[in-house]
Scaffold this motif. Structure first.
Motif, mmCIF file in Angstrom:
data_model
loop_
_atom_site.group_PDB
_atom_site.id
_atom_site.type_symbol
_atom_site.label_atom_id
_atom_site.label_comp_id
_atom_site.label_asym_id
_atom_site.label_seq_id
_atom_site.Cartn_x
_atom_site.Cartn_y
_atom_site.Cartn_z
ATOM 1 N N UNK A 194 0.870 -1.243 0.168
ATOM 2 C CA UNK A 194 -0.042 0.239 -0.113
ATOM 3 C C UNK A 194 0.790 1.326 0.026
ATOM 4 N N UNK A 195 1.974 1.117 0.883
ATOM 5 C CA UNK A 195 2.684 2.415 0.977
ATOM 6 C C UNK A 195 3.601 2.418 -0.480
ATOM 7 N N UNK A 196 3.959 1.336 -1.151
ATOM 8 C CA UNK A 196 4.604 1.621 -2.576
ATOM 9 C C UNK A 196 3.922 2.054 -3.292
ATOM 10 N N UNK A 244 1.404 4.198 -2.791
ATOM 11 C CA UNK A 244 1.462 5.638 -2.563
ATOM 12 C C UNK A 244 2.522 6.361 -3.080
ATOM 13 N N UNK A 245 3.723 5.703 -2.988
ATOM 14 C CA UNK A 245 4.904 6.719 -3.279
ATOM 15 C C UNK A 245 5.395 6.033 -4.864
ATOM 16 N N UNK A 246 4.548 5.353 -5.656
ATOM 17 C CA UNK A 246 4.962 4.780 -6.807
ATOM 18 C C UNK A 246 6.171 4.118 -7.022
ATOM 19 N N UNK A 247 6.399 2.937 -6.317
ATOM 20 C CA UNK A 247 7.497 2.189 -6.066
ATOM 21 C C UNK A 247 7.274 0.823 -6.428
ATOM 22 N N UNK A 248 8.139 0.686 -7.622
ATOM 23 C CA UNK A 248 7.603 -0.988 -8.330
ATOM 24 C C UNK A 248 8.555 -1.804 -7.374
ATOM 25 N N UNK A 249 8.049 -3.171 -7.410
ATOM 26 C CA UNK A 249 8.740 -3.981 -6.738
ATOM 27 C C UNK A 249 9.919 -4.326 -7.783
ATOM 28 N N UNK A 274 17.046 -1.626 -3.014
ATOM 29 C CA UNK A 274 16.318 -2.237 -3.913
ATOM 30 C C UNK A 274 14.856 -2.359 -3.323
ATOM 31 N N UNK A 275 13.840 -2.074 -3.848
ATOM 32 C CA UNK A 275 12.327 -2.067 -3.281
ATOM 33 C C UNK A 275 12.075 -3.471 -3.253
ATOM 34 N N UNK A 276 11.491 -3.854 -2.068
ATOM 35 C CA UNK A 276 10.975 -5.000 -1.804
ATOM 36 C C UNK A 276 9.236 -5.037 -1.224
ATOM 37 N N UNK A 277 8.470 -5.228 -2.096
ATOM 38 C CA UNK A 277 7.035 -5.133 -1.620
ATOM 39 C C UNK A 277 7.088 -6.435 -0.734
ATOM 40 N N UNK A 289 2.470 -1.249 7.531
ATOM 41 C CA UNK A 289 2.075 0.049 6.768
ATOM 42 C C UNK A 289 2.472 1.255 7.447
ATOM 43 N N UNK A 290 3.113 2.162 7.042
ATOM 44 C CA UNK A 290 3.695 3.457 7.470
ATOM 45 C C UNK A 290 5.246 3.067 7.946
#
Length: 884
Positions: free
Chosen positions: A623-625, A627-632, A648-651, A657-658
């Motif tokens: 959900x936060x990803x 919001x900030x348009x962060x791709x896995x 490196x982003x990890x969903x 959350x938060x």
């Protein structure tokens, strides 16, 4: 290959203190096994411990003393250290110098350093990186019990009927002990486990109840528990009346802050039903252990959180009995040993206190010194602030890397850049800290040094040398003693061996003790050298009354206070010192990952330990990803008021959350911008001095790179000023993950400059799609591959890495380098899951589907995954759920 010799020693990683059998082979390599006779691990080792044999190489080792960039003799180096320290002390006083130590040191190293600084230089300015991980637990134990005493044993974790794990991902951070707990629950299914942690970690897979508390709200929860115990008449009134002070004030504080289950649930952001269930379980279960670690300690109110836990045990009399007690687990192999010898700046050796005149008198007479400090020194964070301001002129750093690990790490770096004298004792030539040193002293590494360590259950074990000292490396205690001799204190530092130091340490623990101090190992003070060499693991106290050691303390309910009573503390819960706002809306949580250790100076040497998580990650809830348009799988930049980081982003639905989670391990030797401590504010607990490493407000945005890529190369590379890079050691190659903020003018030219133009090349370019792939050969041998693209969706690296183990590549395999897909028949294991046995995700998936495996045990039987340390078991369970 026959074995040359096998040595019983201990693991140099976490505070579990596992026994290790190290066998040196005829070709010089080392084979590692768990010691089945060591009571801490009974033969088990985690992935890191199992890979120790891969970390003993000498590449990158600091092997000779260096002064002002020039290799010198030991005599010149030691003379330089003593002369420059004495000059600074003469001009500015003893408090102008400092020592900064590490839980990686042996007890003997710690003891000699403390004796020199506190006893003969006459300053309390000696602290340890253990300040960052367990000092809040120390302060709480001292307030409540009168001494820094962990009362429990590992056995208590196995026989408890309720285990409350608070602020600890034990499955990854203390995996061997976690497997002991898992086995106990398997044998006794009625045993209950509650995990209190904002994240849903691998540890939660064992839990009957997971409480994802609001970060920093733990004291509200335990205050609420105390109030609930009173309301439901579950207190031990006889124990309180006879053995506890402070009950009324502690209860009143609990009533004020946490009057009811709804109030607690609101403060902690938990469902009321879950809070009620936790309270009910604790109230109804006498055999209860509270097992807690950094998630509790690393806070600006960490001491109060620990005392809130202790209050619940004291109010119910659940201490000093089998299967009961407050159990703080240490993070480092010898954090406990450092506590024994006064490693913290506010303590003296043998669990005595600087601010206690009788203790100062006793230690002064034992050490035969009139120089003993009368005031505590600066705690770690304040020590480096004083270094930055110029109040402290010189610091000797031993076996630690503060430019990576201390909060506001960039300020620490600046302080070391400008300080008058930085001495560093280390095993590595290049770290973020050694690069600023005026004097470098080559230390012995694990496998080369001899002495003792103490694990989290007070068990003293021998660490024994099984490798020769390389180059001119020497023991830390030796170099400190040699400096002390040159400073005029030769008689007090006439040690010839680690055994000499240990005997003095043991003798001090019993000196005029008369049962006044529970740290007493005086029964070991008269050991011969051969007896020291053969010393078996033993839990202190070890004295005339308990010559074989002591499993648990306070069994007679006599505490180390003036009146013999424990003290409950009135806890007024406080949330984190820094709060999220519009500019910095997320809470940063930091911690360890499964297969790496501290700042990676040892674990980076073992390629298999990088396979599970090769890059610094930013774990965030989907959900936060969104919001900030962060791709896995894309890159993200984190920013705080104190620094920035790219990872490196990890969903992950396991993330609260938060909040975001980032590992602590990466440094400037292995990544461009991944020192997480640069983000963290240097706010500390006012009592313990422990920094708030888990609740920093941060902002996040996508890191919009113009290009992404990776390179596998047999030779290390100079990446220049690439915006994002991560360096990973592989089998027979180095792996580099890359991204740039400005477009490459010509990818093929850039790659050829990076890798060197010589050799035979295969390459493929699709300028319209923004893709470039290349492979470089020397004869038939693959030397390097490079993949460049406009986005981060690049081929998997695992199958490519397999090609470096082959002497030649066939035509199909060569073409696969350009197609980006493995050739037919080429194994592709996918992401590494089991580091112990090198079993990848795709191999496990194939095994589950084709062999119809339905349990972790069946996966283990078929593929070996999960059968050693067990830290990959939660991931195996997730895969089973996903595929069935």
């Amino acid at each position: 290959m026959t074995l040359a010799t096998t040595t019983r020693t201990t693991c140099p990683y976490c505070g579990v203190g596992c026994g290790v059998l190290a066998s040196t082979l005829e070709d010089g390599t080392v084979e590692i096994q768990g010691d089945p006779l060591h009571p801490a691990n009974l033969g088990r080792l985690c992935s890191k411990g199992s890979a120790l044999g891969e970390t003993v190489g000498l590449d990158g080792r600091l092997l000779h003393p260096v002064v002002d960039g020039k290799q010198v003799s030991w005599d010149e180096a030691l003379d330089t250290v003593s002369e420059r320290l004495q000059t600074i002390i003469q001009e500015h006083g003893p408090d102008s110098v400092a020592f900064y130590l590490s839980g990686q040191l042996l007890t003997e190293d710690y003891y000699v350093a403390n004796k020199l600084m506190k006893g003969f230089i006459g300053s309390g300015n000696i602290d340890t990186n253990s300040r960052l991980c367990m000092s809040s637990a120390v302060a709480a134990y001292k307030r409540a019990l009168g001494s820094d005493t962990v009362p429990c044993s590992y056995e208590d974790l196995e026989i408890a009927d309720l285990l409350v794990i608070a602020g600890s991902n034990a499955a990854w951070c203390h995996p061997v002990l976690f497997q002991r707990i898992s086995k106990a629950k398997e044998l006794r299914p009625d045993m209950k486990v509650v995990v209190i942690d904002p994240r849903r970690t691998a540890t939660c897979d064992l839990a009957d109840l997971h409480l994802p508390v609001k970060p920093g709200s733990d004291a509200y929860l335990f205050n609420g528990l105390l109030n609930y115990l009173k309301q439901h008449d579950k207190l031990d009134w006889r124990f309180i009346e006879q053995h506890v002070d402070g009950f009324a004030d502690a209860l009143q504080a609990a009533k004020t802050s946490s009057a009811s289950i709804p109030a607690v649930a609101a403060a902690c952001e938990l469902p009321e039903s879950d809070v009620a269930e936790f309270f009910r379980l604790f109230a109804q279960t006498e055999r209860s252990i509270s097992f807690y670690s950094q998630g509790i300690n690393q806070s600006s109110s960490g001491t109060d959180k620990c005392n809130a836990i202790l209050n619940c045990h004291l109010a119910t009399g659940r201490i000093g009995k089998p299967g009961m007690g407050p159990f703080s687990i240490t993070g480092q192999p010898n954090a406990m040993g450092g506590r024994e010898v006064g490693g913290l700046s506010n303590m003296l050796a043998a669990h005595m206190d600087i601010d206690n005149p009788s203790h100062r008198d006793l230690v002064s007479r034992f050490w035969k010194t009139d120089r003993l400090t009368t005031t505590p020194g600066r705690k770690a964070v304040d020590m480096f602030k004083d270094l930055g301001s110029g109040k402290i002129k010189a610091v000797w750093v031993l076996a630690t890397n503060p430019v990576v690990s201390l909060p506001e790490a960039d300020a620490v770096k600046k302080a070391l850049e400008q300080c008058e004298l930085l001495i560093v004792s280390d095993i590595e030539q290049q770290t973020d800290t050694t690069r600023h040193a005026h004097v470098l002293l080559p230390a012995l590494a694990w496998g080369e040094k001899s002495g003792t360590v103490t694990n989290s259950e007070r068990r003293i074990s021998r660490q024994r040398a099984f490798l020769p000292a390389p180059g001119e490396a020497r023991a830390d205690w030796w170099m400190i003693a040699e400096v002390a001799k040159r400073m005029g204190f030769a008689e007090a530092f006439d040690f010839n061996s680690a055994a000499d130091v240990f005997r003095e340490h043991a003798a001090l623990s019993g000196f005029e003790n008369n049962n006044l101090r529970d740290f007493d190992i005086s029964a070991l003070a008269t050991m011969s050298d051969s007896q020291f060499e053969q010393l078996k693991p033993v839990q202190w106290p070890v004295n005339e009354a308990a010559p074989k050691g002591t499993a648990r303390l306070f069994t007679e309910h006599q505490f180390n206070t003036a009146n013999g009573k424990a003290k409950m503390i009135a806890v007024d819960p406080r949330l984190p010192a820094n709060h999220c706002d519009i500019e910095y809306p997320l809470v940063l949580n930091t911690g360890r990952i499964r297969d790496q250790w501290h700042t990676m100076t040892r674990t980076s040497r073992a390629p298999r330990l990088a396979a599970h998580m090769p890059e610094p990650v930013v774990e965030i809830h989907p959900m936060d990803a969104a919001t900030w348009q962060l791709k896995d799988g894309a890159l993200a930049e984190l920013t705080s008021r104190w620094g920035r980081l790219i990872g490196r982003v990890n969903h992950s639905n396991s993330q609260r959350p938060g909040s975001v989670f980032v590992p602590i391990h990466w440094n400037s030797q292995f990544a461009a911008l991944a020192r997480v401590a640069t983000l963290v504010n240097a706010v500390t607990d006012p009592l313990s001095g422990q920094p708030e490493l888990k609740q920093t407000p941060v902002s996040i945005r996508a890191f919009n790179a113009e290009w992404h890529g990776f390179v596998l190369s047999r030779q290390p590379l100079d990446l220049g000023d690439t915006a994002y890079w991560v360096k990973v050691r592989g089998e027979q190659f180095w792996r580099y993950e890359l991204a740039g903020e400005s477009a490459l003018p010509e990818a093929s030219e850039w790659v050829r400059v990076l890798l060197g133009p010589e050799g035979d090349w295969l390459d493929f370019s699709d300028q319209k799609a923004g893709r470039y792939r290349a492979a470089k050969f020397s004869g038939d041998s693959l030397q390097a591959v490079a993949f460049i693209a406009r986005d981060f969706q690049l081929p998997q690296r695992q199958w490519l890495s397999e090609l470096f183990s082959r002497e030649t590549l066939n035509q199909a395999e060569r073409m696969s380098l350009l197609s980006g897909r493995p050739a037919s028949g080429l194994p592709d294991q996918g992401k590494m899951i089991c580091a112990c046995f090198g079993v990848g995700e795709k191999t496990i998936e194939q095994g589950i589907c084709e062999r119809r495996l339905t349990s972790v045990d069946q996966i283990g039987d078929a593929l070996k995954a999960g059968t050693n340390c067990g830290s990959c078991i939660p991931e195996l369970q997730q895969m089973l759920r996903r595929l069935q």
